[in-house]
Design an enzyme around this catalytic site. Structure first.
Site, PDB file in Angstrom:
ATOM      1  N   ARG A 181       0.851  -1.195   0.000  1.00  0.00           N
ATOM      2  CA  ARG A 181       0.000   0.000   0.000  1.00  0.00           C
ATOM      3  C   ARG A 181       0.884   1.241   0.000  1.00  0.00           C
ATOM      4  NH1 ARG A 181      -1.483   1.417   4.672  1.00  0.00           N
ATOM      5  NH2 ARG A 181      -2.332  -0.596   5.286  1.00  0.00           N
ATOM      6  N   ASP A 202      -7.905  19.984 -13.091  1.00  0.00           N
ATOM      7  CA  ASP A 202      -8.240  18.646 -13.582  1.00  0.00           C
ATOM      8  C   ASP A 202      -7.944  18.678 -15.084  1.00  0.00           C
ATOM      9  OD1 ASP A 202      -9.438  16.409 -14.701  1.00  0.00           O
ATOM     10  OD2 ASP A 202     -11.160  16.423 -13.340  1.00  0.00           O
ATOM     11  N   LYS A 222      -8.749   8.029 -18.947  1.00  0.00           N
ATOM     12  CA  LYS A 222      -9.076   8.632 -20.243  1.00  0.00           C
ATOM     13  C   LYS A 222      -7.830   8.662 -21.133  1.00  0.00           C
ATOM     14  CE  LYS A 222     -12.866   9.074 -17.888  1.00  0.00           C
ATOM     15  NZ  LYS A 222     -13.175  10.260 -17.099  1.00  0.00           N
TER      16      LYS A 222
HETATM   17  C1  PLP Z   1     -13.722  10.582 -15.813  1.00  0.00           C
HETATM   18  C2  PLP Z   1     -13.358  11.864 -15.174  1.00  0.00           C
HETATM   19  C3  PLP Z   1     -13.066  11.948 -13.810  1.00  0.00           C
HETATM   20  C4  PLP Z   1     -13.187  10.752 -12.886  1.00  0.00           C
HETATM   21  O1  PLP Z   1     -12.233   9.783 -13.154  1.00  0.00           O
HETATM   22  P1  PLP Z   1     -12.450   8.213 -12.847  1.00  0.00           P
HETATM   23  O2  PLP Z   1     -11.148   7.638 -13.301  1.00  0.00           O
HETATM   24  O3  PLP Z   1     -13.631   7.771 -13.630  1.00  0.00           O
HETATM   25  O4  PLP Z   1     -12.674   8.098 -11.374  1.00  0.00           O
HETATM   26  C5  PLP Z   1     -12.702  13.172 -13.294  1.00  0.00           C
HETATM   27  N1  PLP Z   1     -12.612  14.274 -14.072  1.00  0.00           N
HETATM   28  C6  PLP Z   1     -12.888  14.231 -15.383  1.00  0.00           C
HETATM   29  C7  PLP Z   1     -12.783  15.474 -16.190  1.00  0.00           C
HETATM   30  C8  PLP Z   1     -13.276  13.030 -15.982  1.00  0.00           C
HETATM   31  O5  PLP Z   1     -13.573  13.010 -17.286  1.00  0.00           O
END
Ligand code: PLP
Length: 382
Positions: free
Chosen positions: A46, A170, A195
């Site tokens: 961990r 983000d 993504k």
């Molecule tokens: C998909 C997404 C998230 C969340 O990510 P996960 O890997 O699904 O937990 C956060 N911010 C954006 C802009 C996203 O497209």
């Protein structure tokens, strides 16, 4: 090192025990110690895992940061960041942030006294008005989803730094290939590596990158203490995906540009949202802070009806109807019923998110086939 070299080499060395050129998957929960406290830097998985450490170093390099941390998902990464704060603190967010991020802040952290404030950050005066003595962080998502508005990261960082407020970006929609928020003054950058970074739609993963040693220390403590770490197999897959990040994202952007132009000229389409168009309201900011304009395109229909949108959504063959984005394969989605269903219709429509709005995540297929697929589906409503 330039980006296309970093994706292959940054943080990556042949495995010391065998010379394996690819980072091995250290599928282990613990490490044998020679004597109590006498070990090779690894005690329990961990806390540290060599596959994860390589990925963390690689990701840090891609965002021009010193420190990288990996998580079991993008939302687990955001969860860790929000745990840096205390009851009474306020976080100002882009008003159309990812639905899961909105839910985490308003449904979970609100219970512990953290307050989310949502503002249109394309408007600097709205942001300044929202700042109070309790504001501790500004959370930016740009381009926004699904309207693809652009927030000026550098301007927001300037406003924040005068008042000792952290800025987190983000950067999921851009990937580190298109935009590097730390260079523009952000304190933290986070990704859903699910993504573009992984890019092959086979892993859920998240990360945080920073240049701030104190933040890194706090986050590293939380990463171990709360434990939302990714497994070594997932880290391996993300490392493997990253090796072609620059090639994939570049092709997605090129394809998206052609698709946006095709849609703009199509008689069934009323509006195309794409930051690469010169008449996009934030085009100049996009040009300033992104190296290309991204692989996402949203568009609305002349008919303005959900029934027509539905025909297109189920009429494409190469564009698969699914949530998510940033994979090698093209996806088509319906924000009003999928990602943004929890937002009331009147609220949605204020920003242009109508029932006929369609969002595309453009993949790396041959663009001629993608255009033909869209053309056929659009004929169903023309
Ligand atoms: C998909 C997404 C998230 C969340 O990510 P996960 O890997 O699904 O937990 C956060 N911010 C954006 C802009 C996203 O497209």
């Amino acid at each position: 090192m330039k980006f296309g070299t970093k994706v292959i080499h940054a943080g990556i060395k042949p495995d010391p025990s065998t010379g394996a050129i690819m980072t091995p998957i250290y599928q282990t929960s613990t490490y044998v110690q020679e004597a109590p406290g006498k070990h090779k830097g690894y005690e329990y998985a961990r806390t540290q895992n060599p596959t994860r450490s390589v990925l963390e170093e690689n990701l840090a390099a891609l965002e021009n940061g010193k420190y990288g941390l990996c998580y079991a998902s993008g939302l687990a990464a955001m969860d860790a960041i929000l745990k840096l704060f205390a009851p009474g603190d306020e976080i100002i967010c882009t008003n159309d942030i990812y639905g899961g991020s909105y839910r985490l802040l308003t449904k979970i952290f609100s219970v512990f006294g953290l307050k989310g404030v949502f503002v249109d950050m394309t408007n600097a005066s709205d942001l300044s008005e929202a700042i109070t003595s309790h504001t501790k962080m500004i959370w930016i998502e740009t381009p926004t989803n699904p309207m693809l508005s652009i927030v000026d990261i550098e301007s927001v960082c300037e406003i924040a730094s005068k008042q000792d407020i952290l800025v987190c970006v983000d950067n999921t929609f851009c990937s580190p290939f298109l935009q590097n928020p730390l260079d523009l003054g952000a304190d933290l950058v986070t990704h859903s590596a699910t993504k573009y970074i992984n890019g092959h739609s086979d892993v859920i993963h998240g990360c945080i990158i920073t240049n701030n040693e104190v933040l890194d220390e706090k986050l590293r403590f939380l990463q171990n203490a709360a434990g939302a770490v990714p497994g070594p197999m997932d880290c391996f897959l993300v490392l493997r995906g990253i090796k072609t990040l620059h090639l994939r994202v570049e092709r997605s952007c090129q394809n998206a540009q052609k698709i946006a132009e095709f849609l703009r000229d199509h008689p069934a389409v009323s509006k195309v949202y794409y930051p690469g168009f010169e008449d996009h309201p934030n085009h100049s900011i996009a040009k300033k802070q992104m190296s290309m304009f991204g692989g996402m395109v949203s568009f609305d229909l002349v008919s303005n009806s959900y029934e027509m949108a539905e025909k297109i959504l189920s009429g494409t063959k190469l564009f698969s109807l699914a949530e998510s984005l940033g994979g090698v394969e093209s996806l088509i989605g319906h924000p009003a019923s999928m990602t943004h269903a929890s937002i009331p219709k009147e609220e949605r429509e204020k920003v242009g998110l109508t029932d006929s709005l369609i969002r595309l995540s453009v993949g790396v297929e041959d663009v001629d086939d993608l255009l033909q697929d869209l053309d056929k589906a659009l004929k169903l409503v023309s």
